[in-house]
Each structure stands twice: as C-alpha cells, then as structure tokens.
Design a protein around this motif. Structure first.
Motif, PDB file in Angstrom:
ATOM      1  N   ASP A 199       0.839  -1.203   0.000  1.00 56.29           N
ATOM      2  CA  ASP A 199       0.000   0.000   0.000  1.00 56.29           C
ATOM      3  C   ASP A 199       0.871   1.249   0.000  1.00 56.29           C
ATOM      4  O   ASP A 199       0.603   2.216  -0.730  1.00 56.29           O
ATOM      5  CB  ASP A 199      -0.922   0.002   1.225  1.00 56.29           C
ATOM      6  CG  ASP A 199      -1.755   1.281   1.314  1.00 56.29           C
ATOM      7  OD1 ASP A 199      -2.567   1.516   0.409  1.00 56.29           O
ATOM      8  OD2 ASP A 199      -1.559   2.039   2.285  1.00 56.29           O
ATOM      9  N   PHE A 200       1.938   1.211   0.796  1.00 60.94           N
ATOM     10  CA  PHE A 200       2.842   2.357   0.808  1.00 60.94           C
ATOM     11  C   PHE A 200       3.522   2.534  -0.543  1.00 60.94           C
ATOM     12  O   PHE A 200       3.699   3.650  -1.022  1.00 60.94           O
ATOM     13  CB  PHE A 200       3.909   2.202   1.901  1.00 60.94           C
ATOM     14  CG  PHE A 200       4.991   3.246   1.795  1.00 60.94           C
ATOM     15  CD1 PHE A 200       4.758   4.544   2.211  1.00 60.94           C
ATOM     16  CD2 PHE A 200       6.225   2.935   1.242  1.00 60.94           C
ATOM     17  CE1 PHE A 200       5.734   5.512   2.089  1.00 60.94           C
ATOM     18  CE2 PHE A 200       7.206   3.905   1.111  1.00 60.94           C
ATOM     19  CZ  PHE A 200       6.955   5.193   1.540  1.00 60.94           C
TER      20      PHE A 200
ATOM     21  N   ARG B 163       1.227   4.368  -2.758  1.00 57.57           N
ATOM     22  CA  ARG B 163       1.124   5.782  -2.368  1.00 57.57           C
ATOM     23  C   ARG B 163       2.370   6.556  -2.810  1.00 57.57           C
ATOM     24  O   ARG B 163       2.275   7.665  -3.332  1.00 57.57           O
ATOM     25  CB  ARG B 163       0.983   5.901  -0.844  1.00 57.57           C
ATOM     26  CG  ARG B 163      -0.302   5.341  -0.288  1.00 57.57           C
ATOM     27  CD  ARG B 163      -0.374   5.565   1.205  1.00 57.57           C
ATOM     28  NE  ARG B 163      -1.552   4.978   1.802  1.00 57.57           N
ATOM     29  CZ  ARG B 163      -2.082   5.392   2.928  1.00 57.57           C
ATOM     30  NH1 ARG B 163      -1.543   6.418   3.580  1.00 57.57           N
ATOM     31  NH2 ARG B 163      -3.151   4.816   3.426  1.00 57.57           N
TER      32      ARG B 163
ATOM     33  N   ARG C  79       2.324   7.133  -6.577  1.00 61.45           N
ATOM     34  CA  ARG C  79       1.398   8.202  -6.984  1.00 61.45           C
ATOM     35  C   ARG C  79       1.955   9.576  -6.651  1.00 61.45           C
ATOM     36  O   ARG C  79       1.901  10.502  -7.461  1.00 61.45           O
ATOM     37  CB  ARG C  79       0.035   8.007  -6.308  1.00 61.45           C
ATOM     38  CG  ARG C  79      -0.785   6.844  -6.840  1.00 61.45           C
ATOM     39  CD  ARG C  79      -2.224   6.943  -6.382  1.00 61.45           C
ATOM     40  NE  ARG C  79      -2.337   6.926  -4.932  1.00 61.45           N
ATOM     41  CZ  ARG C  79      -2.495   5.818  -4.208  1.00 61.45           C
ATOM     42  NH1 ARG C  79      -2.546   4.642  -4.814  1.00 61.45           N
ATOM     43  NH2 ARG C  79      -2.594   5.881  -2.890  1.00 61.45           N
ATOM     44  N   THR C  80       2.485   9.695  -5.433  1.00 56.05           N
ATOM     45  CA  THR C  80       3.021  10.987  -5.002  1.00 56.05           C
ATOM     46  C   THR C  80       4.208  11.400  -5.855  1.00 56.05           C
ATOM     47  O   THR C  80       4.323  12.556  -6.278  1.00 56.05           O
ATOM     48  CB  THR C  80       3.445  10.917  -3.524  1.00 56.05           C
ATOM     49  OG1 THR C  80       2.309  10.578  -2.728  1.00 56.05           O
ATOM     50  CG2 THR C  80       3.997  12.257  -3.053  1.00 56.05           C
TER      51      THR C  80
ATOM     52  N   GLU D 244      -5.092  16.399  -0.528  1.00 63.43           N
ATOM     53  CA  GLU D 244      -4.771  15.648  -1.733  1.00 63.43           C
ATOM     54  C   GLU D 244      -3.255  15.510  -1.921  1.00 63.43           C
ATOM     55  O   GLU D 244      -2.791  14.571  -2.566  1.00 63.43           O
ATOM     56  CB  GLU D 244      -5.383  16.324  -2.962  1.00 63.43           C
ATOM     57  CG  GLU D 244      -6.903  16.247  -3.017  1.00 63.43           C
ATOM     58  CD  GLU D 244      -7.430  16.829  -4.313  1.00 63.43           C
ATOM     59  OE1 GLU D 244      -6.646  16.912  -5.277  1.00 63.43           O
ATOM     60  OE2 GLU D 244      -8.605  17.212  -4.350  1.00 63.43           O
TER      61      GLU D 244
ATOM     62  N   ASP E  11       0.295  12.933   2.365  1.00 61.76           N
ATOM     63  CA  ASP E  11       0.189  11.553   2.801  1.00 61.76           C
ATOM     64  C   ASP E  11       1.186  11.382   3.944  1.00 61.76           C
ATOM     65  O   ASP E  11       2.394  11.460   3.726  1.00 61.76           O
ATOM     66  CB  ASP E  11       0.525  10.593   1.665  1.00 61.76           C
ATOM     67  CG  ASP E  11       0.233   9.146   2.042  1.00 61.76           C
ATOM     68  OD1 ASP E  11       0.649   8.729   3.141  1.00 61.76           O
ATOM     69  OD2 ASP E  11      -0.423   8.446   1.248  1.00 61.76           O
TER      70      ASP E  11
ATOM     71  N   ARG F 101       2.417   8.961   5.550  1.00 63.21           N
ATOM     72  CA  ARG F 101       3.440   7.919   5.430  1.00 63.21           C
ATOM     73  C   ARG F 101       4.519   8.323   4.435  1.00 63.21           C
ATOM     74  O   ARG F 101       5.701   7.996   4.616  1.00 63.21           O
ATOM     75  CB  ARG F 101       2.793   6.595   5.008  1.00 63.21           C
ATOM     76  CG  ARG F 101       1.779   6.076   6.018  1.00 63.21           C
ATOM     77  CD  ARG F 101       1.233   4.743   5.586  1.00 63.21           C
ATOM     78  NE  ARG F 101       2.174   3.675   5.843  1.00 63.21           N
ATOM     79  CZ  ARG F 101       2.056   2.446   5.349  1.00 63.21           C
ATOM     80  NH1 ARG F 101       1.057   2.148   4.547  1.00 63.21           N
ATOM     81  NH2 ARG F 101       2.947   1.521   5.632  1.00 63.21           N
ATOM     82  N   VAL F 102       4.131   9.021   3.373  1.00 60.74           N
ATOM     83  CA  VAL F 102       5.133   9.493   2.412  1.00 60.74           C
ATOM     84  C   VAL F 102       5.998  10.569   3.051  1.00 60.74           C
ATOM     85  O   VAL F 102       7.227  10.581   2.883  1.00 60.74           O
ATOM     86  CB  VAL F 102       4.452  10.034   1.134  1.00 60.74           C
ATOM     87  CG1 VAL F 102       5.488  10.662   0.205  1.00 60.74           C
ATOM     88  CG2 VAL F 102       3.721   8.901   0.412  1.00 60.74           C
TER      89      VAL F 102
END
Length: 308
Positions: free
Chosen positions: A182-183, A186, A189-190, A266, A269, A271-272
């Motif tokens: 999942d990370f 993310r 995408r980031t 948006e 995140d 975690r990022v």
C-alpha cells in the motif's frame, strides 16, 4: 593459429585454462558445440569455437549465468547489454555488503543496550527482498514514470559505516515501510505527481503569490515550534483563511475551512512524509526548511474546528 586449424578438447583446455571436464560439459550442453569429429570419433573444434569458449569463460568469471551467456553467444543479447545489467546487479550487491559491514562495525564498536540489540537483530534479519527494495529505491514497475523513479532513487537511503542509533532505527523503519505494498502505491502516486509538477487545484486557483506566502508562514511556524492547535497557531491560520476566502469569494467559516483542508489533503500523505524524513535521518542530511512539508501543519490547524 588460423581459421582452418582444428583443436581437440585437450588443446582447448591448454589454451583457455579450463578443465577438460568443464569443456566437455559446455560441449554436451550445446553452448560450444564441436565443429566435427576425428575418424576415431573424438570431438574437434575450430577457431570460432575457441573464441566462443574464451568469451564464455570471461562471462562466467564475471558471475553471469549460463542461460544468459547462451543468448550472448547466439547473438540474442549483446555483450554490452549483459555487462550493463550485470554491473547494475553488482552495484546492489556491493551496497548490501556495505550495509552488512556497517551493522557489524556497530556491533563490534558499541556495548549495545538490550533495546539497541533488538534493533540490530531486526536490521540483520531483513530479508534480501527488503534490503533490495530499500537499497534500489524501487517503488514501481518497469513502466513507472522515469522522472518519478529518478527522483526517488536520487534520495536512496545510504546507511553510513558507523551509524548512530537514530540512523539504524530510521533504516529499520524505512525497511518496514517499503515492504508494504500500500505504501509503495502511495509513494508511486506521489512521486509521479511531484515529478510532473502538477499543482493542486487550490494552488492553481489561489495563485502563486498566496501559496508562496502560505508556505512561508507555515514554515516559520513549524521552525518556531508553534503548535497548529495553539492560540498562536489559530492567529496564523485565521489570517490565512481570510486571505483564501477573499481570493475565492467565500465566507471564512467552518465549511470553508473544511473545504480548504480537503483540497490540501490531496497532496499530503503522512506515510510518504515520514519516508522522506527517515531518508534525511539515515543520510545525515541537514533539514532544509524549504523542503519541510507545510501542508500537514496547515491541515491540522484547519481541522481544529474553531469558529471563524
């Protein structure tokens, strides 16, 4: 030596330094097939076979597998392509060895506490895949955006030879992060959004001046240690909300604050953000104020449910 000369397996062994048994194995495998046979049935090889065998020996000494070598000899792959891929793989292996050396030096030099011993154990128990992901900075597939991939790999964490406890702890946390699918999604995408330089809708519509002013004010508040939920934080956010409300011709009430928070979320995140902070710690980089994420502070202040 000429193109018409034929060589026995013994001749090839003397010229290449390979054992007769090894040459026979390569011959039986079809990698270096005999050119012909003598009247007595012994295998004979021409100059091309000798050159193929010398190339095979060189590639094997470099650690390249036999299947890949077969493709090179059959001209499906060029030596340059194989060398480049093998060099990349060796880079990862070298960095893995450097990591192990770092851990061993920490253990050897330091009388570790029980907590540190646990940390060291976790670090040494990382799987090969976890280490590869962490070292290689891999967060996407081969068709991932090349600019985004380059951006992530430019900040690959690099544990020093004599890391501090904080750096070791950060490395372990990073390993756990990058092992989470999942990370990875993310992060991908980031990274793609950042690499493309796509602004948020609210950034585009608010205008460059207001966004830059917002970043500056929040960065100053963060550097000063101002809690976004404190009275000082409320003063800053009230002023910013008023400025945004004027640009968007809206009332600076709770509904508008919620809308602002949703817009800025948006790009945020947690975690990022945590990943990049951990990379800074592991690499021993000085925290650059302009690179500190400002939106987490801003979102928390906006979500404080204060009346306008």
């Amino acid at each position: 030596m000429d193109a018409t000369t034929l060589y026995s397996i013994g001749d090839l062994s003397r010229r290449t330094g390979l054992s007769v048994r090894t040459i026979r194995f390569y011959s039986d495998s079809g990698v270096v097939a005999p050119t012909t046979r003598s009247p007595a049935g012994y295998r004979l090889y021409d100059l091309d076979a000798l050159l193929r065998l010398e190339l095979l020996r060189t590639l094997r000494e470099l650690g390249i597998d036999l299947a890949t070598i077969q493709r090179v000899l059959d001209r499906e792959l060029s030596v340059a392509e194989v060398a480049a891929a093998h060099a990349d793989a060796m880079d990862v292996q070298i960095r893995m060895l450097q990591l192990r050396r770092s851990v061993l030096r920490v253990v050897a030099r330091r009388g570790s506490s029980p907590e540190e011993t646990k940390l060291m154990h976790r670090l040494t128990q990382l799987s090969g895949e976890e280490r590869r992901r962490l070292i290689d900075g891999t967060f996407g597939t081969v068709d991932a955006d090349p600019t985004a991939t380059a951006m992530v790999r430019a900040a690959t964490p690099d544990l020093p030879d004599d890391p501090t406890r904080e750096q070791v702890a950060a490395w372990v946390e990073l390993a756990e992060l990058v092992s989470d699918e999942d990370f990875q999604a993310r992060m991908r995408r980031t990274a793609v959004r950042q690499a493309a330089g796509r602004p948020l809708d609210i950034e585009r519509d608010a205008g460059e001046d207001l966004i830059e002013f917002t970043r500056q004010k929040v960065a100053e508040a963060t550097e000063s240690g101002i809690d976004p939920l404190s009275d000082r934080g409320a003063t800053i956010i009230d002023d910013l909300v008023d400025r945004f409300a004027e640009v968007f011709a809206r009332t600076p009430d709770t509904e508008f604050r919620d809308w602002m928070a949703q817009q800025f979320e948006e790009a945020h995140d947690p975690r990022v953000d945590r990943y990049w902070r951990l990379v800074w710690i592991v690499n021993g980089w000085q925290v650059v104020p302009n690179l500190i994420p400002v939106y987490p502070w801003l979102i928390q202040a906006l979500r404080n449910d204060r009346d306008a």
